[in-house]
Design a protein around this motif. Structure first.
Motif, PDB file in Angstrom:
ATOM      1  N   GLY A   1       5.767  27.578   7.631  1.00  0.00           N
ATOM      2  CA  GLY A   1       6.986  27.052   8.526  1.00  0.00           C
ATOM      3  C   GLY A   1       5.779  27.017  10.742  1.00  0.00           C
ATOM      4  N   SER A   2       6.730  27.336  10.728  1.00  0.00           N
ATOM      5  CA  SER A   2       6.014  26.790  12.685  1.00  0.00           C
ATOM      6  C   SER A   2       5.666  28.609  12.810  1.00  0.00           C
ATOM      7  CB  SER A   2       7.537  27.019  13.392  1.00  0.00           C
ATOM      8  OG  SER A   2       8.408  25.657  13.089  1.00  0.00           O
ATOM      9  N   THR A   3       5.688  29.665  12.270  1.00  0.00           N
ATOM     10  CA  THR A   3       5.173  30.591  12.858  1.00  0.00           C
ATOM     11  C   THR A   3       3.416  30.356  12.668  1.00  0.00           C
ATOM     12  OG1 THR A   3       5.297  30.882  10.445  1.00  0.00           O
ATOM     13  CG2 THR A   3       7.144  32.326  11.733  1.00  0.00           C
ATOM     14  N   ILE A   4       2.955  29.501  11.538  1.00  0.00           N
ATOM     15  CA  ILE A   4       1.762  28.826  11.931  1.00  0.00           C
ATOM     16  C   ILE A   4       1.306  29.006  13.090  1.00  0.00           C
ATOM     17  CG2 ILE A   4       1.473  26.666  10.950  1.00  0.00           C
ATOM     18  CD1 ILE A   4       0.088  28.021   9.276  1.00  0.00           C
TER      19      ILE A   4
ATOM     20  N   LYS B   1       4.897  24.453  25.832  1.00  0.00           N
ATOM     21  CA  LYS B   1       6.440  24.275  25.468  1.00  0.00           C
ATOM     22  C   LYS B   1       6.218  24.083  23.997  1.00  0.00           C
ATOM     23  CE  LYS B   1       9.165  20.997  26.615  1.00  0.00           C
ATOM     24  NZ  LYS B   1       9.592  18.726  27.617  1.00  0.00           N
ATOM     25  N   ALA B   2       5.550  23.488  23.481  1.00  0.00           N
ATOM     26  CA  ALA B   2       5.361  23.387  21.997  1.00  0.00           C
ATOM     27  C   ALA B   2       5.672  24.383  21.612  1.00  0.00           C
ATOM     28  CB  ALA B   2       3.837  22.660  21.579  1.00  0.00           C
ATOM     29  N   ILE B   3       5.317  25.740  21.756  1.00  0.00           N
ATOM     30  CA  ILE B   3       5.458  26.846  21.069  1.00  0.00           C
ATOM     31  C   ILE B   3       6.206  27.691  21.050  1.00  0.00           C
ATOM     32  CG2 ILE B   3       4.713  29.288  21.191  1.00  0.00           C
ATOM     33  CD1 ILE B   3       2.537  27.631  19.611  1.00  0.00           C
ATOM     34  N   VAL B   4       6.850  27.114  22.989  1.00  0.00           N
ATOM     35  CA  VAL B   4       8.260  28.241  23.186  1.00  0.00           C
ATOM     36  C   VAL B   4       9.198  27.369  22.025  1.00  0.00           C
ATOM     37  CG1 VAL B   4       9.599  28.341  24.766  1.00  0.00           C
ATOM     38  CG2 VAL B   4       7.782  28.996  25.330  1.00  0.00           C
ATOM     39  N   GLU B   5       9.693  26.155  22.497  1.00  0.00           N
ATOM     40  CA  GLU B   5      10.820  24.976  21.583  1.00  0.00           C
ATOM     41  C   GLU B   5      10.004  24.961  20.626  1.00  0.00           C
ATOM     42  OE1 GLU B   5      11.530  21.643  24.437  1.00  0.00           O
ATOM     43  OE2 GLU B   5      12.094  23.234  26.392  1.00  0.00           O
ATOM     44  N   SER B   6       9.114  24.497  19.871  1.00  0.00           N
ATOM     45  CA  SER B   6       8.690  24.989  18.720  1.00  0.00           C
ATOM     46  C   SER B   6       8.472  23.916  18.166  1.00  0.00           C
ATOM     47  CB  SER B   6       9.516  25.951  17.599  1.00  0.00           C
ATOM     48  OG  SER B   6       8.648  25.280  16.287  1.00  0.00           O
ATOM     49  N   CYS B   7       7.491  22.305  19.178  1.00  0.00           N
ATOM     50  CA  CYS B   7       7.560  21.189  18.452  1.00  0.00           C
ATOM     51  C   CYS B   7       6.666  20.971  18.408  1.00  0.00           C
ATOM     52  CB  CYS B   7       7.484  20.345  20.256  1.00  0.00           C
ATOM     53  SG  CYS B   7       6.743  18.487  20.019  1.00  0.00           S
ATOM     54  N   ASP B   8       7.079  20.146  17.117  1.00  0.00           N
ATOM     55  CA  ASP B   8       6.772  19.610  15.896  1.00  0.00           C
ATOM     56  C   ASP B   8       5.310  18.819  16.393  1.00  0.00           C
ATOM     57  OD1 ASP B   8       7.840  21.516  14.545  1.00  0.00           O
ATOM     58  OD2 ASP B   8       9.528  20.221  13.391  1.00  0.00           O
ATOM     59  N   VAL B   9       5.922  17.356  17.041  1.00  0.00           N
ATOM     60  CA  VAL B   9       5.362  16.021  17.403  1.00  0.00           C
ATOM     61  C   VAL B   9       3.880  16.543  17.672  1.00  0.00           C
ATOM     62  CG1 VAL B   9       4.726  14.688  18.593  1.00  0.00           C
ATOM     63  CG2 VAL B   9       7.211  14.752  17.182  1.00  0.00           C
ATOM     64  N   PHE B  10       4.377  18.347  18.313  1.00  0.00           N
ATOM     65  CA  PHE B  10       2.825  18.291  19.474  1.00  0.00           C
ATOM     66  C   PHE B  10       2.035  18.689  18.681  1.00  0.00           C
ATOM     67  CE2 PHE B  10      -0.221  21.644  21.400  1.00  0.00           C
ATOM     68  CZ  PHE B  10      -0.302  20.832  22.797  1.00  0.00           C
ATOM     69  N   PHE B  11       2.627  19.204  16.953  1.00  0.00           N
ATOM     70  CA  PHE B  11       1.025  19.851  16.277  1.00  0.00           C
ATOM     71  C   PHE B  11       0.929  18.792  15.197  1.00  0.00           C
ATOM     72  CE2 PHE B  11       2.970  23.371  18.394  1.00  0.00           C
ATOM     73  CZ  PHE B  11       1.563  24.676  18.503  1.00  0.00           C
TER      74      PHE B  11
ATOM     75  N   ILE C   1       2.318  21.950  10.790  1.00  0.00           N
ATOM     76  CA  ILE C   1       4.000  23.086  11.116  1.00  0.00           C
ATOM     77  C   ILE C   1       4.356  23.639   9.833  1.00  0.00           C
ATOM     78  CG2 ILE C   1       4.674  20.749  12.209  1.00  0.00           C
ATOM     79  CD1 ILE C   1       6.560  20.599   9.795  1.00  0.00           C
ATOM     80  N   GLY C   2       2.726  24.193   8.830  1.00  0.00           N
ATOM     81  CA  GLY C   2       2.915  24.811   7.576  1.00  0.00           C
ATOM     82  C   GLY C   2       4.098  24.341   7.005  1.00  0.00           C
ATOM     83  N   GLN C   3       4.219  23.383   6.805  1.00  0.00           N
ATOM     84  CA  GLN C   3       4.889  22.997   6.006  1.00  0.00           C
ATOM     85  C   GLN C   3       3.922  22.594   4.528  1.00  0.00           C
ATOM     86  OE1 GLN C   3       7.685  24.480   5.230  1.00  0.00           O
ATOM     87  NE2 GLN C   3       8.725  24.127   7.507  1.00  0.00           N
ATOM     88  N   GLY C   4       4.490  22.039   3.737  1.00  0.00           N
ATOM     89  CA  GLY C   4       3.237  21.447   2.376  1.00  0.00           C
ATOM     90  C   GLY C   4       2.530  22.037   1.531  1.00  0.00           C
TER      91      GLY C   4
ATOM     92  N   ILE D   1       8.895  41.225  24.313  1.00  0.00           N
ATOM     93  CA  ILE D   1       7.859  41.050  23.101  1.00  0.00           C
ATOM     94  C   ILE D   1       8.036  39.747  22.853  1.00  0.00           C
ATOM     95  CG2 ILE D   1       9.584  40.659  20.749  1.00  0.00           C
ATOM     96  CD1 ILE D   1      11.367  42.482  21.544  1.00  0.00           C
ATOM     97  N   ALA D   2       6.657  39.155  22.179  1.00  0.00           N
ATOM     98  CA  ALA D   2       6.163  38.102  21.853  1.00  0.00           C
ATOM     99  C   ALA D   2       6.473  37.554  20.504  1.00  0.00           C
ATOM    100  CB  ALA D   2       4.008  38.284  21.700  1.00  0.00           C
ATOM    101  N   GLY D   3       6.392  35.980  19.936  1.00  0.00           N
ATOM    102  CA  GLY D   3       7.489  35.775  18.833  1.00  0.00           C
ATOM    103  C   GLY D   3       7.382  34.596  18.833  1.00  0.00           C
ATOM    104  N   LYS D   4       7.316  34.103  17.605  1.00  0.00           N
ATOM    105  CA  LYS D   4       7.233  32.539  17.268  1.00  0.00           C
ATOM    106  C   LYS D   4       8.251  33.051  15.891  1.00  0.00           C
ATOM    107  CE  LYS D   4       6.491  28.524  16.866  1.00  0.00           C
ATOM    108  NZ  LYS D   4       7.789  28.575  16.414  1.00  0.00           N
ATOM    109  N   THR D   5       9.329  31.960  15.724  1.00  0.00           N
ATOM    110  CA  THR D   5      10.196  31.688  15.022  1.00  0.00           C
ATOM    111  C   THR D   5       9.597  30.802  13.728  1.00  0.00           C
ATOM    112  OG1 THR D   5      10.804  29.769  16.505  1.00  0.00           O
ATOM    113  CG2 THR D   5      12.420  31.986  16.190  1.00  0.00           C
ATOM    114  N   GLY D   6      10.224  30.011  12.591  1.00  0.00           N
ATOM    115  CA  GLY D   6       9.822  29.414  11.995  1.00  0.00           C
ATOM    116  C   GLY D   6      11.247  29.130  10.563  1.00  0.00           C
ATOM    117  N   THR D   7      11.158  27.723  10.314  1.00  0.00           N
ATOM    118  CA  THR D   7      11.941  27.779   9.083  1.00  0.00           C
ATOM    119  C   THR D   7      11.205  27.082   8.260  1.00  0.00           C
ATOM    120  OG1 THR D   7      12.516  25.559   9.947  1.00  0.00           O
ATOM    121  CG2 THR D   7      13.720  27.504   9.953  1.00  0.00           C
TER     122      THR D   7
END
Lengths: 377, 617
Positions: free
Chosen positions: B325-328, B378-388, B449-452, B539-545
């Protein structure tokens, strides 16, 4: 003068003590041989029994009884023995028949007769009664015996032998047969007859084979190839050979035999006591032991040759040769030369009645030797 | 008639007798010589042969099992130990009727079908002279009861054995694994003589991977036995060499905190020290109690574990393959920067969807209304899919795949644990090879976006995060820190595999990306801002689903409407402190829904515990 006097008194003392022994009708060399042998027996029994004092005490008591019996028998003059011979033999034969009819079973064989207060094996009587009877029969017949006499003697032998073999007790019956046969051979039987006799045995051997019990056949088969059945019938003989062989020249030392102390060796206080002796004292020990047996046999034969009547000669010779056969069969059996027939080593093995019979036999020999002059007087 | 006339000739008879007696004496001497010859053969010629046989009779060689090495955590807390336990053992060779003996034993001890089944299985596999346990873990009363009846049961013995014990039970089961009875196949793979006294072998986890070190070397005892096999005395012995103790990199307190933080969720947490690859915590939930496996778990309980819908036996940390997911995204972002496709300044406009030229398929953003003008940060912080979507389209699948492989995706991390899976890092080459199909551009977008096709194990995610945290220093993740040989000697450090991969990104790019990830947690719009409260460091992080199933076109995704098990997996990767990272974490909460809401707090708890334990010591 003093020395002469001294020598004289010494000679006199020796003579006195000799007179004393003579008075007891004992033969000193034979007696010494027997005492040494039974002492060795006690020493090795102590080891074989796992240093069991109770067994030693019981064996000592038996020895005491056996020596007493020997002493008593030695007092009976051969003349009386000769007189009683047919009666003793006849009674023995009746008892053997009784055993087959009313006998008690022990270890799968019917050998014991229970008289209420006392149990005994009539076959033991026959060990002495058969040679006595056959010698009695030839006593008055001129040598060499005729064919008719031989056949009658053979009947006297075969009757008790068959009754004992039927019990079944193959070892004892063969020994009793040989004690009778020794009388025949010593009586001066013609070699022509001997060869016919041997031929007869050879032809009847297959017949005998089919009349053997299964366990007797197994023993013979096991003897022929013990490795065939290492955990069953062959086990005894394999373990015995291991005990003897591992003893080597000098032996493992008294009380150090692993085969006996770790209980690999079966029947180590009785039939297989020779293996214990071989394991602990080695070839050198055995050599000395055999020399001792040989000494006793030679002394016995000497007594027979010195005997003054046909009856005593034949009886004495037969008794001492039977003693040797006992020894040979036992050693041959435990060392794998002969099948396991279940005979003790004379004067060494632990146990019972056969020792008493054996000593009674020695008593007869001593009687023969010590009653000579009384007879000639 | 003629014989009557014959007169006895005493002198002649005496002479005949003497002749016969002489012959008899000669025969006696010959027979004596025969006996002597036989004895010379037995005692002198064959002496050695019979001595050997006598020794074979008397002496048996008995193997003595080595004591298995203990397993400690990094602070010396014991995780696997050997406790004495009494078992009832039978030597089949020494028993004539096994059925009968067991029947008689069952009159004084409880012996059920499971015991019998296990015993019979071993009866077929082992040699008759080896003792086979019928009952294990006898209590004192049972031991006493058997002892009183012992003389009825030759060939049956009570043995005090050391039995492996895992005091932390469920908590460490997936890491340490367990030992179990050796089966025939396992015996073929090891040196059978070294295992001649050993009943157990490592089946899973550390116990399996470090079997050689933990086992030690067998010892031997020459014992004198009598004919029934009873030991008389020990003649000589070679003592066994005990197995090496292992000190793990694991911190059991951190493990406990991570386990607790996951709560009732299924999932996995892995914490790695990015400086050296030491695995600090490794939780796969749900778990199981490994202790019954040591003595042989009963069929019913085993089936229950196997058929459990939550799969407690499944080690999610090594074998669970989830879409990252978005952690990638931080990694793809770095690829974009390094390949010069995106810069720290340029931006795109996100309307909430993306589509390829000549295709009306809408690739959705998780935020339906869109993120508007979006930079990489911003794409990282808000996890924008379209950017990626846009970035991955420009990168192309193969460049993307090539770059991500630097972080260890798509291949095993080579951790010192058995059973690890490699995940999937898709590329056009991979697809042709595996599926026999060409790569489609649309697949590049969803890979971005780490799917597929993308699949990663929690361990891979944690390891990649550690590489990111250390700005390119790759350390092979490992669970064993040091070997000890007995308690008194100094532990020997395990060999450390390290590789410097600073060249996979420039310094500025590393810092830019780390900074963006810090804003995921500490920024006002960060997807994991909920965990920033009260942290004294960054803390540095990244969420994902990770989608459990695909959402159809124009269908609104409402988490509550979907059955719990079809909900998205919640992911979160993090490291802290951001400037000098000491801990890197990957959290996966199965069907947890939102990474920021469910997975991130787990990471925060673990980081807090790590910092707290650091100040404690």
């Amino acid at each position: 003068m003093k020395t002469r006097n001294h020598e004289y008194t010494q000679w006199g003392e020796r003579r006195q003590s000799r007179m004393f022994v003579r008075g007891l009708h004992l033969d000193v060399p034979l007696l010494l041989g027997i005492i040494i042998l039974s002492t060795i027996g006690l020493v090795i029994l102590y080891s074989a029994s796992g240093q069991n004092d109770a067994i030693i005490i019981r064996q000592l008591m038996r020895l005491a009884l056996a020596f007493t019996v020997m002493l008593i028998v030695a007092q009976i003059s051969p003349h009386h023995i000769q007189l009683w011979a047919p009666w003793v033999f006849g009674t023995g034969l009746l008892l053997l028949a009784a055993v087959l009819l009313f006998g008690e079973e022990g270890k799968g064989a019917q050998r014991w007769l229970d008289l209420g207060f006392f149990r005994f094996q009539p076959s033991e009587i026959m060990k002495l009664a058969v040679p006595v009877m056959v010698a009695w029969y030839f006593a008055d017949n001129p040598a060499p015996p005729s064919l008719k006499n031989i056949l009658i003697a053979a009947l006297l032998i075969i009757a008790p032998v068959l009754l004992i073999a039927k019990q079944p007790d193959l070892g004892t019956s063969l020994l009793i047969a040989s004690s009778g046969v020794f009388v025949l051979l010593l009586s001066g039987i013609r070699w022509k007859h001997v060869s016919v006799f041997i031929l007869l045995i050879a032809t009847s051997a297959p017949l005998l084979w089919f009349n053997l019990h299964a366990y007797q056949k197994a023993r013979v088969m096991t003897f022929l190839n013990p490795e065939n059945d290492p955990l069953g019938a062959g086990y005894h003989i394999i373990q015995s050979k291991i005990a003897i062989g591992s003893g080597g020249l000098y032996g493992k030392g008294w009380l150090n035999g692993t085969q006996s102390h770790l209980e690999f060796l079966p029947e180590r206080t009785t039939d297989f006591i020779f293996s214990v002796f071989s394991e602990e004292f080695g070839f050198i020990g055995i050599f000395c032991l055999l020399i001792l047996y040989l000494f006793i046999v030679v002394r016995g034969l000497y007594i027979a040759t010195q005997a003054q009547s046909t009856f005593t000669r034949l009886l004495g010779g037969s008794l001492i040769l039977t003693f040797f056969v006992y020894t040979f069969v036992n050693i041959g059996m435990v060392s794998g030369l002969l099948p396991v027939v279940g005979l003790p080593l004379p004067l060494v093995s632990y146990g019972g009645t056969s020792m008493v019979t054996m000593m009674a036999g020695f008593g007869v020999l001593m009687s023969i030797h010590t009653h000579r002059r009384l007879l000639s007087n | 008639m003629a014989s009557r006339l014959r007169i006895k000739d005493h002198i002649r008879e005496s002479r005949t007798f003497n002749e016969r007696a002489a012959i008899a004496l000669a025969l006696v001497i010959i027979m004596m010589i025969v006996i002597l010859a036989r004895l010379v053969y037995l005692q002198i010629i064959s002496h050695e042969h019979y001595t050997t046989l006598a020794e074979d009779n008397r002496v048996s060689i008995v193997p003595v099992p080595p004591t298995r090495g203990l397993i400690y955590d990094r602070n010396g807390t014991i995780l696997a130990q050997n406790l004495p336990a009494f078992s009832l053992e039978i030597v089949p060779e020494r028993i004539t009727n096994i059925e009968e003996t067991i029947r008689e034993l069952s009159e004084i001890l409880e012996i059920n079908d499971d015991h019998l089944k296990r015993f019979k299985k071993q009866l077929q596999q082992k040699s008759a002279f080896r003792s086979i346990p019928l009952r294990t873990h006898l209590n004192d009363v049972e031991v006493a009861r058997f002892a009183a009846n012992r003389h009825h049961f030759p060939g049956v013995e009570i043995e005090a054995r050391l039995v492996r014990d895992y005091p932390y039970s469920h908590l460490t089961a997936h890491v340490i694994g367990y030992v179990g009875r050796i089966n025939i196949n396992e015996l073929k793979k090891v040196d059978a003589s070294n295992y001649s006294a050993t009943h157990h072998i490592g089946k899973l986890g550390v116990e399996k991977f470090y079997e050689d070190s933990l086992h030690g070397a067998v010892g031997f005892k020459n014992i004198e036995t009598n004919v029934v096999g009873r030991t008389i005395r020990t003649l000589e012995q070679t003592p066994p060499l005990p197995g090496k103790d292992l000190f793990l990199t694991l911190d059991i307190e951190l493990q406990q905190a991570a386990n607790k933080a996951l709560g009732k969720h299924r999932g996995a947490v892995i914490a790695i020290d990015p400086r050296n690859g030491e695995v600090l915590a490794m939780v796969s939930k749900p778990s199981y109690d490994p202790n019954p496996f040591v003595v042989g778990i009963d069929t019913k309980s085993y089936r229950a574990l196997q058929e459990d819908i939550d799969k407690p036996l499944f080690n999610r940390t090594l074998k669970g393959q989830y879409p990252p997911g978005s952690t990638i995204k931080p990694l793809i972002g770095l690829a974009g920067l390094e390949k010069g496709i995106s810069t720290t300044n340029n931006s795109i406009y996100c309307p909430g969807w993306f589509s390829l030229k000549g295709d009306d398929h809408k690739y959705r953003d998780w935020k339906k209304s869109g993120h508007g003008t979006t930079t990489l940060e911003k794409a990282i912080v808000e996890s924008c899919d379209v950017f990626f979507y846009d970035l991955s389209l420009n990168l192309g699948i193969d460049a993307m795949s090539d770059y991500l492989s630097h972080f260890g995706l798509g291949k095993k991390t080579a951790i010192d644990l058995p059973g690890e899976l490699a995940g999937i890092l898709p590329s056009s080459h991979w697809k042709r090879q595996k599926k026999g199909l060409p790569w489609y551009t649309g697949e590049t977008l969803i890979s971005g976006i780490g799917q597929g096709y993308n699949l990663t194990t929690p361990l891979q995610l944690a390891s990649a995060t550690a590489t990111l945290a250390s700005r390119g220093l790759y350390s092979r993740p490992h669970i064993v820190k040091a070997f000890g040989t007995g308690t008194d000697s100094e532990p020997l450090p395990a060999v450390l595999d390290q590789e410097n991969r600073h060249d996979i990104a420039s310094n500025e790019n590393w810092e830019y990306m780390v900074n963006s990830m810090v804003k995921v947690v500490h920024g006002v719009r960060g997807t994991a801002r909920s965990i920033s409260e009260g942290v004294s460091f960054k803390i540095a992080g990244k969420t994902g689903t990770a989608q459990v199933f695909g959402i159809k076109q124009d269908e609104k995704y409402v988490a509550e409407d979907i059955a719990e098990r079809l909900r998205d997996h919640a992911l979160f990767v993090a490291f802290a402190p951001a400037d000098k990272p000491e801990i890197a974490i990957a959290v996966i909460v199965e069907n947890g829904g939102s990474g920021g809401a469910v997975a991130a707090p787990v990471a925060r708890t673990v980081i807090d515990e790590y910092m707290a334990s650091k100040t404690r010591s």
